[in-house]
Design a protein around this motif. Structure first.
Motif, PDB file in Angstrom:
ATOM      1  N   LEU A   1      23.339   9.428   1.093  1.00 50.78           N
ATOM      2  CA  LEU A   1      24.260   8.560   0.349  1.00 50.78           C
ATOM      3  C   LEU A   1      24.863   7.483   1.254  1.00 50.78           C
ATOM      4  CD1 LEU A   1      26.232  10.947  -2.039  1.00 50.78           C
ATOM      5  CD2 LEU A   1      24.864   8.959  -2.691  1.00 50.78           C
TER       6      LEU A   1
ATOM      7  N   ALA B   1      25.139   3.449   0.867  1.00 58.09           N
ATOM      8  CA  ALA B   1      26.363   2.670   1.098  1.00 58.09           C
ATOM      9  C   ALA B   1      26.089   1.482   2.019  1.00 58.09           C
ATOM     10  CB  ALA B   1      27.447   3.567   1.683  1.00 58.09           C
TER      11      ALA B   1
ATOM     12  N   LEU C   1      30.245   5.508  -3.805  1.00 61.05           N
ATOM     13  CA  LEU C   1      29.658   4.599  -2.825  1.00 61.05           C
ATOM     14  C   LEU C   1      30.539   3.373  -2.614  1.00 61.05           C
ATOM     15  CD1 LEU C   1      25.927   4.761  -3.949  1.00 61.05           C
ATOM     16  CD2 LEU C   1      26.861   5.598  -1.797  1.00 61.05           C
TER      17      LEU C   1
ATOM     18  N   ALA D   1      31.458   6.170   3.630  1.00 59.36           N
ATOM     19  CA  ALA D   1      30.772   6.973   2.619  1.00 59.36           C
ATOM     20  C   ALA D   1      30.706   8.436   3.026  1.00 59.36           C
ATOM     21  CB  ALA D   1      29.360   6.430   2.401  1.00 59.36           C
TER      22      ALA D   1
END
Length: 334
Positions: free
Chosen positions: A37, A41, A245, A264
């Motif tokens: 993730l 970001a 995000l 993030a």
């Protein structure tokens, strides 16, 4: 503020490097997904902070890359670089398809268009059952092999270290590219697009290029998600993921790629901790945190800019009354 951010970034990076030897396997698996993730970001910061193109739709190329990597891993090859290339290509292809919608839009209109694209991608993933498995997702995906001839990543620690290395390399490449002419052009378009266009630059080509590049980065992150959890479903790409995000990018500094990655990681780690500490209340707490951060950070930036613009103080040897006396004029008779 800058010193505090550097200290937090260093602490987070040290924690990420030492995590496989200091925490349990479950936490290591969570951190691997968090790093994936974090790479998404980076793509959000590239668009929102560097290029000035706010987005809530990077979960769309993220999902495209994840499903492409899962299909390739199950049917063609189990080698990590192959997964990354295919997933990055899928993310870039989806970004190209969305270009007619995002090229003419700016500001809030662009934000809403990208949100709609992200939600459409989630709906498509839930209904295209022959490829995505529908809302049940794809399970039992084969383990990834980091390179040809090497053993598969059979442990949580191995998958985490592979994810960490790939994220570090891709984020470093983004930072390297932004230090050159590309970064200057993107920031110039963010600050004054009309002036850049009047100078003879092809702004539409710049916008298209950064959208496709951000889509490729998010697609590669989707491949890392599949490697980390060996499972993928539409629930991984919903609106809550987009909001997390964007919150991480705001916390880390919208124009900072490294800060977006760290932000993030902090936000997702806080979410996972809150889900255990406050069952059912984590979304409310994160929403309040988003509101607070969105109000406090612009105030802090304005205060810092005001401090920089303040005129320098008088020299130590100047007398208090000197500033009020008119300067002496020589060579002129009354």
């Amino acid at each position: 503020m800058r010193a505090l951010r550097v200290a937090v970034a260093v602490a987070v990076l040290v924690g990420l490097v030492t995590a496989p030897w200091t925490v349990d396997d479950y936490t290591v698996a969570l951190l691997a997904r968090t790093l994936a993730l974090g790479l998404v970001a980076v793509s959000v910061a590239l668009l929102t902070g560097v290029a000035g193109l706010p987005t809530l739709g990077q979960t769309a190329p993220y999902a495209a890359g994840a499903y492409a990597g899962a299909v390739v891993g199950g049917q063609l090859s189990d080698v990590g670089p192959v997964h990354l290339l295919v997933a990055a290509g899928a993310g870039a292809a989806l970004a190209v398809v969305a270009l007619p919608l995002v090229l003419p839009a700016r500001g809030v209109v662009l934000l809403m268009i990208t949100l709609a694209v992200g939600e459409l991608a989630v709906v498509l993933a839930g209904r295209w059952t022959s490829v995505t498995g529908g809302t049940d997702g794809l399970a039992g995906i084969a383990a990834t092999r980091p390179l040809w001839g090497l053993p598969v990543l059979a442990t949580d620690r191995a998958r985490y270290l592979y994810t960490l290395v790939v994220v570090a390399v891709l984020a470093g490449l983004v930072l390297l590219v932004l230090r050159g002419r590309v970064g200057l052009l993107l920031r110039a378009g963010r600050d004054d697009e009309a002036r850049l266009r009047a100078s003879g630059h092809r702004v539409a080509a710049h916008v298209a290029g950064v959208h496709v590049a951000a889509g490729a980065i998010a697609g590669a992150a989707g491949s890392l998600l599949v490697t980390a959890q060996q499972y993928v479903s539409p629930a991984d790409f919903g609106f809550d993921t987009s909001a997390l995000l964007l919150l991480g990018v705001v916390v880390g500094g919208t124009a900072s790629v490294g800060g977006a990655l760290v932000g993030a990681v902090l936000v997702v780690a806080a979410r996972d901790w809150l889900f255990g500490a406050l069952p059912g209340q984590a979304p409310l707490v994160l929403g309040l945190a988003f509101v607070v951060v969105a109000h406090l950070l612009p105030t802090a930036r304005r205060t810092r800019r005001a401090g920089r613009a303040r005129p320098p103080s008088a020299p130590d040897d100047a007398r208090p009354g000197d500033a009020r006396r008119p300067p002496a004029v020589t060579g002129v008779r009354a």
